[in-house]
Motif scaffolding. Structure first.
Motif, PDB file in Angstrom:
ATOM      1  N   THR A 177       2.341   1.703  -3.521  1.00  0.00           N
ATOM      2  CA  THR A 177       1.126   2.207  -4.386  1.00  0.00           C
ATOM      3  C   THR A 177       0.767   3.446  -4.297  1.00  0.00           C
ATOM      4  O   THR A 177       0.566   4.446  -5.263  1.00  0.00           O
ATOM      5  N   LYS A 178       0.608   3.767  -3.094  1.00  0.00           N
ATOM      6  CA  LYS A 178       0.549   5.508  -2.646  1.00  0.00           C
ATOM      7  C   LYS A 178       1.524   6.264  -3.110  1.00  0.00           C
ATOM      8  O   LYS A 178       1.154   7.161  -3.986  1.00  0.00           O
ATOM      9  N   ALA A 179       2.595   6.038  -3.032  1.00  0.00           N
ATOM     10  CA  ALA A 179       3.882   6.746  -3.519  1.00  0.00           C
ATOM     11  C   ALA A 179       4.009   7.108  -4.990  1.00  0.00           C
ATOM     12  O   ALA A 179       4.002   8.231  -5.416  1.00  0.00           O
ATOM     13  N   LYS A 183       0.839  -1.240   0.121  1.00  0.00           N
ATOM     14  CA  LYS A 183      -0.115  -0.068  -0.076  1.00  0.00           C
ATOM     15  C   LYS A 183       0.953   1.174  -0.196  1.00  0.00           C
ATOM     16  O   LYS A 183       0.483   2.092  -0.614  1.00  0.00           O
ATOM     17  N   GLN A 184       1.912   1.305   0.671  1.00  0.00           N
ATOM     18  CA  GLN A 184       2.786   2.370   1.009  1.00  0.00           C
ATOM     19  C   GLN A 184       3.476   2.671  -0.510  1.00  0.00           C
ATOM     20  O   GLN A 184       3.520   3.778  -1.097  1.00  0.00           O
ATOM     21  N   GLN A 207      -0.121   2.774 -13.266  1.00  0.00           N
ATOM     22  CA  GLN A 207      -0.802   2.386 -12.479  1.00  0.00           C
ATOM     23  C   GLN A 207      -0.286   1.094 -11.790  1.00  0.00           C
ATOM     24  O   GLN A 207       0.553   0.243 -12.475  1.00  0.00           O
ATOM     25  N   LYS A 246       1.213   6.487  -6.852  1.00  0.00           N
ATOM     26  CA  LYS A 246      -0.266   7.331  -7.074  1.00  0.00           C
ATOM     27  C   LYS A 246       0.286   9.005  -7.027  1.00  0.00           C
ATOM     28  O   LYS A 246      -0.027   9.737  -7.650  1.00  0.00           O
ATOM     29  N   ASP A 247       0.916   9.135  -5.664  1.00  0.00           N
ATOM     30  CA  ASP A 247       0.965  10.570  -5.399  1.00  0.00           C
ATOM     31  C   ASP A 247       1.940  11.452  -6.140  1.00  0.00           C
ATOM     32  O   ASP A 247       2.155  12.497  -6.377  1.00  0.00           O
ATOM     33  N   SER A 248       3.046  10.461  -7.045  1.00  0.00           N
ATOM     34  CA  SER A 248       3.982  11.177  -7.833  1.00  0.00           C
ATOM     35  C   SER A 248       3.289  11.571  -9.081  1.00  0.00           C
ATOM     36  O   SER A 248       3.968  12.314 -10.051  1.00  0.00           O
ATOM     37  N   LYS A 249       2.176  11.547  -9.353  1.00  0.00           N
ATOM     38  CA  LYS A 249       1.295  11.793 -10.692  1.00  0.00           C
ATOM     39  C   LYS A 249       2.116  11.346 -11.927  1.00  0.00           C
ATOM     40  O   LYS A 249       1.723  12.004 -12.810  1.00  0.00           O
TER      41      LYS A 249
END
Length: 161
Positions: free
Chosen positions: A109-111, A106-107, A120, A113-116
């Protein structure tokens, strides 16, 4: 669509080779003479048995040295809490990490996604699959994940375009 997988696998046969080296060195070293220090492996768990805390610490150092020699990442070792065993001896269970646990997945995946970035990331069991339209985006994602402060060794495999 280009994809790659992020996994965390440790070769158990190489772990066995490293443990053989540690055992051999314990048998030969002068400071271990007459001691009852030993190391065993069951599945993905190593059990260290030492006479005292000092010997346990020396066994940790030997383990790191022999892991590095076998090109294994010592970050794959998850040290448990040392506990008292028979007499004055100390026992410690060390887990060899295999796979990426849910929290770490999850960490990561979140990083991503947050990087724009235009990729996916999806969790598939104990590994992550990252896909994007351009190979350059995937290479950027690998660089991003390598830049994260993750204790566990990660491998990037199945790079397909």
């Amino acid at each position: 669509m280009p994809t790659f997988d992020i996994v965390s696998k440790t070769e158990i046969s190489e772990v066995d080779n490293a443990l053989d080296g540690v055992t051999r060195e314990i048998g030969q070293r002068y400071d271990f003479k007459g001691s009852r220090c030993s190391i065993e492996r069951k599945e993905n768990e190593l059990t260290l048995l030492a006479d005292d805390d000092l010997k346990l610490k020396q066994m940790h150092e030997l383990l790191v040295v022999h892991f590095t020699r076998r090109k294994l990442d010592p970050g794959a070792l998850d040290y448990g809490k040392p506990e008292k065993a028979a007499g004055d001896s100390v026992r410690q269970v060390i887990t060899v990490k295999q796979g990426i646990d849910k929290d770490l997945a999850k960490q990561i995946t979140k990083a991503i996604k947050d990087s724009k970035m235009k990729v996916q990331a999806s969790i598939q069991g104990d590994e992550l699959r990252v896909q994007g339209k351009k190979i350059d985006d995937l290479q950027g994602a690998i660089a991003l994940v390598k830049g994260l402060k993750i204790e566990q060794p990660l491998q990037y495999i199945n790079f397909r375009d």
